[in-house]
Design an enzyme around this catalytic site. Structure first.
Site, PDB file in Angstrom:
ATOM      1  CG  HIS A 176      -0.386   0.195   2.507  1.00  0.00           C
ATOM      2  ND1 HIS A 176      -0.331   1.398   3.161  1.00  0.00           N
ATOM      3  CD2 HIS A 176       0.217  -0.691   3.323  1.00  0.00           C
ATOM      4  CE1 HIS A 176       0.264   1.245   4.334  1.00  0.00           C
ATOM      5  NE2 HIS A 176       0.614  -0.011   4.450  1.00  0.00           N
TER       6      HIS A 176
ATOM      7  CG  HIS B  60       4.986   5.637   5.084  1.00  0.00           C
ATOM      8  ND1 HIS B  60       5.183   5.574   6.446  1.00  0.00           N
ATOM      9  CD2 HIS B  60       3.819   6.318   4.920  1.00  0.00           C
ATOM     10  CE1 HIS B  60       4.191   6.167   7.064  1.00  0.00           C
ATOM     11  NE2 HIS B  60       3.348   6.645   6.162  1.00  0.00           N
TER      12      HIS B  60
ATOM     13  CG  HIS C  75       0.516   8.757   2.531  1.00  0.00           C
ATOM     14  ND1 HIS C  75      -0.307   7.709   2.838  1.00  0.00           N
ATOM     15  CD2 HIS C  75       1.329   8.912   3.604  1.00  0.00           C
ATOM     16  CE1 HIS C  75      -0.015   7.245   4.050  1.00  0.00           C
ATOM     17  NE2 HIS C  75       0.973   7.968   4.536  1.00  0.00           N
TER      18      HIS C  75
ATOM     19  CD  GLU D 175      -2.238  10.058   4.509  1.00  0.00           C
ATOM     20  OE1 GLU D 175      -1.557   9.994   5.540  1.00  0.00           O
ATOM     21  OE2 GLU D 175      -3.051   9.182   4.158  1.00  0.00           O
TER      22      GLU D 175
ATOM     23  CG  HIS E 116       3.465  10.429   6.771  1.00  0.00           C
ATOM     24  ND1 HIS E 116       2.256   9.788   6.649  1.00  0.00           N
ATOM     25  CD2 HIS E 116       3.213  11.760   6.649  1.00  0.00           C
ATOM     26  CE1 HIS E 116       1.306  10.697   6.459  1.00  0.00           C
ATOM     27  NE2 HIS E 116       1.864  11.891   6.449  1.00  0.00           N
TER      28      HIS E 116
ATOM     29  CB  THR F 177      -3.160   8.541   7.834  1.00  0.00           C
ATOM     30  OG1 THR F 177      -2.012   7.997   7.164  1.00  0.00           O
ATOM     31  CG2 THR F 177      -2.782   9.828   8.533  1.00  0.00           C
TER      32      THR F 177
HETATM   33 ZN   LIG Z   1       1.718   7.769   6.388  1.00  0.00          ZN
END
Ligand SMILES: [Zn+2]
Length: 377
Positions: free
Chosen positions: A94, A119, A121, A132, A145, A226
């Site tokens: 993911h 990681h 997003h 986010e 993040h 999240t």
């Molecule tokens: Zn994250």
């Protein structure tokens, strides 16, 4: 990314050996999907915390921001990792994630926090939204993040992740600009982690290069993971200034990876792996910077006095016009205007009760809550 769910569940049943501490969040990864029937709206069914309080991400808008002079710059200890050390970069189905060195620490938080992993997003190639957190409703292209755990109180990230003071995450908003050689130190390895569970070794570098120019300016609030299980265990530091990466770098992020394993006959692109902003009620986000010249809250320590100087000045000029329209003679020198709350109080209490009453009436009928006004004066 639910395609390999059954297979993954089966694999987990077989895996009796404990997971490495850093991999703990990955046990939820195969169950994670952002859209469709098992999308983020359905997360609370299996993970009640996702429907609970203190959820992240959120939108940063003026009403909830409060300047806090105690928010000093963070210290990044051991962030400069020698190139002889190696980080493991992996596709967890993911996101793309890089395990960090346990010698990396954060200081100037309530506890000492040790780095665990970073990681990203992002969105997809057809839209500009991928972050986010948002600022005044505006999305950025992507978000990095850097996850840390409270190593003063807990032995590892697994033990910390469900504790209220367990995690501290740094968030960096990414937008399009010139080519970014520091981010390329990670991005150039994407081709080797195209598919789920693939891994590659990345030579060490200074992780501080991934932070924006003014890391002393940030948003601080208490929120959550999240992704499921959405534990409300994160002390968030979201840097005010975004970092720029090139259009080509963003495209590589948006198109290189798949949620599925390499032998899957139906590959699923890894796109839009960001959660929507969550409701943020009766809480404040503390900011380490003053927004604009006049942005300083009166009685900054008081939780509910959200009215700030710029807003008050706006009301002030409106009220002055109002007085004029009402035919009330009212003048105040510019010096006095600067200190007008005291000016108002002086006028109101000593001389001009009627002006204070008119001001109050006008302000209340146009929306200032009495509670706030009481605290202001
Ligand atoms: Zn994250």
């Amino acid at each position: 990314c639910q395609k390999s769910r059954l297979k993954s569940l089966y694999m987990r049943l077989l895996l009796v050996l404990p997971l490495p501490a850093n991999a703990s969040l990955d046990k939820y990864a195969s169950l994670l999907t952002y859209t469709g029937p098992d999308g983020e709206k359905a997360w609370p069914k299996k993970y009640p915390f996702c429907g609970g309080v203190f959820q992240s991400p959120i939108d940063f808008h003026r009403d909830i921001l409060q300047y806090d002079s105690n928010l000093s710059p963070l210290e990044f200890i051991g962030y400069n990792v020698p190139s002889t050390d190696r980080f493991t970069l992996t596709n967890n189905g993911h996101s793309v994630k890089m395990y960090l060195s346990p010698t990396m620490h954060l200081r100037n938080l309530p506890f000492e926090y040790t780095a665990s992993q970073l990681h990203l997003h992002w969105g997809n190639r057809n839209k500009s939204e991928g972050s986010e957190h948002t600022v005044s409703g505006k999305h950025f292209a992507a978000e990095l993040h850097i996850v840390h755990y409270n190593s003063e109180k807990y032995p590892d990230v697994t033990a910390a992740m469900d504790k209220a003071d367990g995690l501290a995450v740094l968030a960096i908003l990414l937008e399009i600009g010139p080519f970014n050689p520091s981010y390329e130190k990670i991005f150039r390895h994407f081709q080797n982690v195209k598919y789920k569970d693939q891994m590659v070794q990345v030579p060490g570098f200074n992780i501080q290069e991934l932070l924006p120019d003014r890391p002393d300016e940030y948003y601080r609030y208490e929120g959550s993971l999240t992704t499921p299980p959405c534990y409300p265990s994160v002390l968030w530091t979201v840097f005010r200034h975004p970092v720029k990466i090139s259009q080509e770098q963003l495209l590589a992020l948006e198109t290189a990876m798949y949620c599925t394993e390499s032998d899957d006959p139906e590959p699923l692109e890894m796109v839009d792996n960001f959660r929507n902003v969550q409701e943020f009620r009766e809480r404040l986000v503390f900011i380490s910077f003053r927004e604009g010249k006049l942005y300083k809250c009166f009685y900054a320590k008081k939780q509910h006095s959200n009215l700030c100087k710029t807003e008050i000045l706006m009301w002030w000029s409106r009220c002055l016009n109002h007085y004029k329209n009402m035919g009330i003679p009212f003048s105040c020198s510019s010096l006095c205007s600067l200190f007008f709350p005291f000016c108002i109080v002086a006028w109101a209490t000593v001389r001009e009760q009627r002006i204070w009453r008119a001001y109050k009436k006008f302000c209340f009928t146009t929306g200032i809550r009495q509670a706030n006004t009481k605290q202001l004066f």
